[in-house]
Scaffold this active site. Structure first.
Site, PDB file in Angstrom:
ATOM      1  N   ASN A 111     -10.776  21.979 -10.110  1.00 47.90           N
ATOM      2  CA  ASN A 111     -10.050  20.926 -10.808  1.00 47.90           C
ATOM      3  C   ASN A 111      -9.317  21.443 -12.040  1.00 47.90           C
ATOM      4  OD1 ASN A 111     -10.633  18.844  -9.068  1.00 47.90           O
ATOM      5  ND2 ASN A 111     -12.469  18.197 -10.164  1.00 47.90           N
TER       6      ASN A 111
ATOM      7  N   LYS B 157      11.541 -22.467   0.202  1.00 49.40           N
ATOM      8  CA  LYS B 157      10.814 -21.746   1.251  1.00 49.40           C
ATOM      9  C   LYS B 157       9.530 -22.486   1.620  1.00 49.40           C
ATOM     10  CE  LYS B 157       9.280 -16.937   2.121  1.00 49.40           C
ATOM     11  NZ  LYS B 157       9.231 -15.587   1.506  1.00 49.40           N
TER      12      LYS B 157
ATOM     13  N   GLU C  94      -5.131  13.275   2.282  1.00 49.01           N
ATOM     14  CA  GLU C  94      -5.828  13.770   1.094  1.00 49.01           C
ATOM     15  C   GLU C  94      -6.282  12.631   0.190  1.00 49.01           C
ATOM     16  OE1 GLU C  94      -3.351  18.007   0.568  1.00 49.01           O
ATOM     17  OE2 GLU C  94      -2.996  16.331  -0.797  1.00 49.01           O
TER      18      GLU C  94
ATOM     19  N   CYS D 105      13.090 -15.998   4.923  1.00 50.23           N
ATOM     20  CA  CYS D 105      12.130 -14.958   5.344  1.00 50.23           C
ATOM     21  C   CYS D 105      10.958 -15.448   6.218  1.00 50.23           C
ATOM     22  CB  CYS D 105      11.626 -14.212   4.119  1.00 50.23           C
ATOM     23  SG  CYS D 105      11.168 -12.497   4.462  1.00 50.23           S
TER      24      CYS D 105
ATOM     25  N   GLU E 270      17.181 -13.051  -0.033  1.00 46.18           N
ATOM     26  CA  GLU E 270      16.085 -13.772  -0.698  1.00 46.18           C
ATOM     27  C   GLU E 270      15.908 -13.272  -2.138  1.00 46.18           C
ATOM     28  OE1 GLU E 270      12.302 -13.044   1.161  1.00 46.18           O
ATOM     29  OE2 GLU E 270      11.296 -14.673   0.116  1.00 46.18           O
TER      30      GLU E 270
ATOM     31  N   ASP F 169       3.160  20.326   2.161  1.00 44.98           N
ATOM     32  CA  ASP F 169       3.339  19.052   1.454  1.00 44.98           C
ATOM     33  C   ASP F 169       4.399  19.154   0.359  1.00 44.98           C
ATOM     34  OD1 ASP F 169       1.290  17.627   2.895  1.00 44.98           O
ATOM     35  OD2 ASP F 169      -0.188  18.763   1.744  1.00 44.98           O
TER      36      ASP F 169
END
Lengths: 539, 539
Positions: A368, A111, A397, A147, A44, A291
């Site tokens: 921060n 489509k 988070e 699709c 597609e 992480d």
């Protein structure tokens, strides 16, 4: 009547917007497969890559499309070409498929079913036309689809009733955990119900937040015959039909866990983002936590250890074990690591803002500043060496806003953006089953941002096993506070978590993109206002 | 037959998502106007605020809507209520209008024409129904419409043919420069052509990047009778009809320049963003340049000098005149200003990254460090005192990427985000016609980011008069490089500028929102992929 048909299926990883480049690749393949098979099919919007978004409105984009489309038409000699591309007519644009043969346009299909939910905006771009397309080719009546069409029973019924003997569908179906199964079940259902062979070609590769997993599949004989293409890899395969029987031997990808699939999806997505955007490599802050360890491991799996650089930036609250873990992680991966202590910068900032902020305490303000000092260092190296900064935040988070805007949220690509903390652990453990690369004591440590002395995530959040369940129900399933409480979650916790989610929309709006994995990511899937009176409501 | 009809038009500034709060306001007004007029009308989706985006999919949102809708229905006693709200039926959602009278639902209309272009995504949310709605009330046949419907000639023709004598349309039509004129011309055209009175109610107030200008208008007698409501202000007005003649004396807002309109739009938008998001005030970096001067002036006009704080953060390249200008600007506005020199922090950063970046030169890397140091300071104060950081970048800079991500792009709201540099100058000069508030020498200085010694914007960019024209043609009108060159722009400049625009999509994606003013803003209007092969093409 004895009929035969061979179809080559080009499961390619193309670049959105690179109409000329995609066209060159397509032409090269066409040339190679000319005479080799009766038909070659491309996915597609393969001409432009999927999704081209608002580029599609540009007159230069349109012009380029038409030029390259003509070239591809002219290239169809002995082999017919099925190609997905945008088609412009008057003020309308269609998500189209062209069937070329012997330099001629045999048929053009538009489509019918345009998805306009979740990550999809096809009604912004395309006009749908409710008209089936059946091409008679080599004595086969081929029903052509694009699709979303195949998810619409009405369309399948009508094209089958109109006489289609075989369905060829070109797709750009984004990856989601568990979606492949749903998709295959649907194809099996149609193939069985209508006793019709289905050629399902999916795009492969990643585009910004979307991942396309490939996994193209050919089904015949009520689903008893199966031929499947690679997942997360390009492949061109040719299948052969005698009448409606598939000649190829059954070939099915081995069943993999959703963890393994997700891991592969993240690796491909990282590879594509870095390379399609021409970065020299990637850089990230390694904290000694899970992480950043998982992020760096995926990056190395994606682009190789030579192109990945880690920086450990300890502060006075960083425990020694964290520095050690980061070093061990880097060593295990064989990547370069630099250690830069940010004490002096932090202190300098505090000195400067003291006249304005008099009561400096170790609150979120100071936390921060730490995170933002680290971001400045990473961005400086990124700017200098054209290396992508990888953001190491995870979905849990992002949801509750436990990350610093312009701090640990800084970066161009956030591999774990749609990965809950619970899934982070699972992915790390999965990766270790291939080779032990993430140290056990990183996996087993209690999660901490280490922005304050002896700080642990669980000081202010429920255990991740609880948190992630609440997040899933609220974000993916749209459950309300009351419904969550009815499910048995603690009322106080539910209120706290939902308020955190609602109040952190502004952060998510400025955070980097990352690969979509779940049914609802923080990205195109979930479009919430920043200014909202709904967040303060108790319902 | 002698008929009379009085209609109260409630042009309100409601809060998206605050269904209960909006409902309380509506109920209060209904109570006050009961018996006072025959009908009171509220704007499109006034129950939820417009646009509620994906909140609308939530079951708790739906529940809240239904509860409050019932309350409003019950409140309609002697006065009929026309109210915009979402309506849920099975799996569908409609953008609906209810006509309540004497506690009963008289009629419910579903919007026919759903905009799904530019900033609009209504096909993501709503299902359209092609069915007109004419309510017979007090011997009038009232044709009811919602927003985009009135832009559709087919709908107007058919409702007129079906017997509507008067059109009542409820709207949420976002502000754009020059759009008000287009809108009014359209209404005049319909009113004249069909000789039909039109009651056009528009929402007022700002919601994230959208601004609603109010400017509701009532037209009758082929457009000769006009009654217009305030722009950028709430108002409830009552109009009286005798048969189809408007009794009220003509009232038309005085014609204002697009500069003045834009200024007012920015002030309202800043006011609403800060207050609807419950910030204590605003803070920004004042550089002595025109962008920050205009930004701070708008902020003061919006929320008052007491709530606005300025920080001047000079570096060794900052010229003395800049510091002086910033101080003068603050004094003229009567706001607090602090001076924090960032030399020491910058030097500390350079010292720390030296082991990694050996050849420190005054390149973009070091320029970015300066901008990012300033962001950290502003964000610290913001975090501490819950003051919104105002980003001071303009549209010309955003376009070519002449701003630092996590540096001067940091902040929650970017007032000038959709304002070209040329328009920045015009707005500053306009503001000075009210009272001299922006020093002339700030307006007349050659623009500079002052990130390097003796640096001027024009060192690397064409003059803004040229740049802004290229930007407008490329961004707003989608012209190609070739088309721009044909218009007479220098080829080398065109290529440079377009490449800059295309390559800075990643920055724009992480930058704060700001009010939409032009026909195509960097926001919901323009959805470009970050990963794109189109940007490197020469067509």
């Amino acid at each position: 009547m004895n009929r035969t048909l061979s179809i080559s299926i080009a499961q390619l990883n193309l670049l959105v917007g690179d109409i000329k480049g995609n066209s060159e690749r397509i032409l090269k393949i066409v040339k190679k497969y000319d005479k080799y098979s009766d038909i070659i099919i491309f996915s597609e919007l393969s001409l432009t890559g999927y999704p081209p978004e608002d580029l599609i409105f540009r007159s230069d984009f349109k012009k380029d499309c038409l030029i390259q489309l003509k070239r591809i038409q002219k290239a169809s000699k002995h082999t017919a070409i099925i190609l997905g591309h945008p088609w412009y007519e008057k003020n309308k644009i269609f998500n189209a498929l062209s069937f070329f043969y012997k330099e001629k346009l045999i048929s053009r299909y538009f489509k019918q079913s345009l998805p306009n939910y979740g990550v999809f905006d096809e009604l912004r771009y395309f006009t749908s036309v409710h008209k089936n397309c059946i091409v008679k080719f080599k004595n086969y009546r081929l029903g052509l689809l694009i699709c979303e069409d195949i998810w619409n029973n009405k369309i399948i019924n009508s094209i089958k009733n109109a006489g289609a003997e075989m369905l060829l569908t070109i797709n750009a179906s984004p990856f989601e955990i568990h979606k492949q199964k749903i998709r295959n079940n649907l194809l099996f259902y149609h193939c069985k119900k209508f006793n019709i062979p289905i050629i399902y070609l999916n795009q492969v590769g990643a585009q910004d937040e979307l991942i396309f997993d490939g996994n193209s599949i050919i089904l015949a004989n009520k689903g008893k015959q199966i031929y499947q293409l690679n997942e997360f890899k390009e492949q061109i395969a040719t299948v052969y039909f005698k009448n409606l029987t598939l000649i190829n031997k059954n070939k099915k990808n081995k069943k993999t866990s959703y963890i393994e699939q997700t891991y592969k999806a993240l690796v491909m997505s990282t590879y594509d983002y870095i390379n399609k955007n021409n970065f020299n490599g990637a850089i990230l802050g390694l904290s000694g936590g899970i992480d950043s360890s998982l992020t760096v491991t995926i990056a190395v799996d994606a682009i190789g250890k030579e192109r990945v650089q880690a920086i450990m930036m300890p502060f006075r609250y960083t425990r020694k074990i964290s520095i050690l873990n980061a070093k061990i992680q880097a060593k295990l991966l064989g990547i370069k690591i630099n250690i830069i202590n940010i004490n002096s910068i932090f202190d300098e900032f505090i000195k400067l803002i003291k006249p304005i902020i008099k009561d400096i305490k170790y609150t979120v303000v100071e936390e921060n500043i730490q995170a933002r000092c680290r971001a400045i260092i990473l961005m400086a190296i990124s700017n200098k060496y054209n290396k992508l900064v990888l953001t190491t935040s995870n979905k849990s988070e992002s949801a509750v806003g436990y990350s610093t805007l312009y701090g640990d949220l800084a970066g161009g690509f956030n591999i774990l953006k749609d990965i809950s903390k619970t899934l982070v652990f699972k992915l790390a453990k999965y990766r270790n089953t291939i080779s032990t690369i993430i140290p056990k004591n990183i996996i087993n440590r209690a999660p901490s941002a280490e922005l304050a002395p002896r700080q642990l995530d669980q000081d202010t959040l429920p255990p991740y096993s609880v948190l992630d369940k609440i997040l899933k129900e609220y974000i993916e399933n749209n459950l309300s506070k009351n419904e969550l409480i009815k499910l048995g979650f603690n009322k106080k916790i539910v209120y706290k978590i939902i308020d955190l989610i609602d109040n952190n929309e502004y952060k998510r709006r400025q955070s980097p993109i990352g690969p979509k994995i779940t049914v609802r990511n923080f990205g195109k899937d979930r479009r919430y206002p920043i200014t909202s009176g709904f967040k303060n409501k108790i319902i």
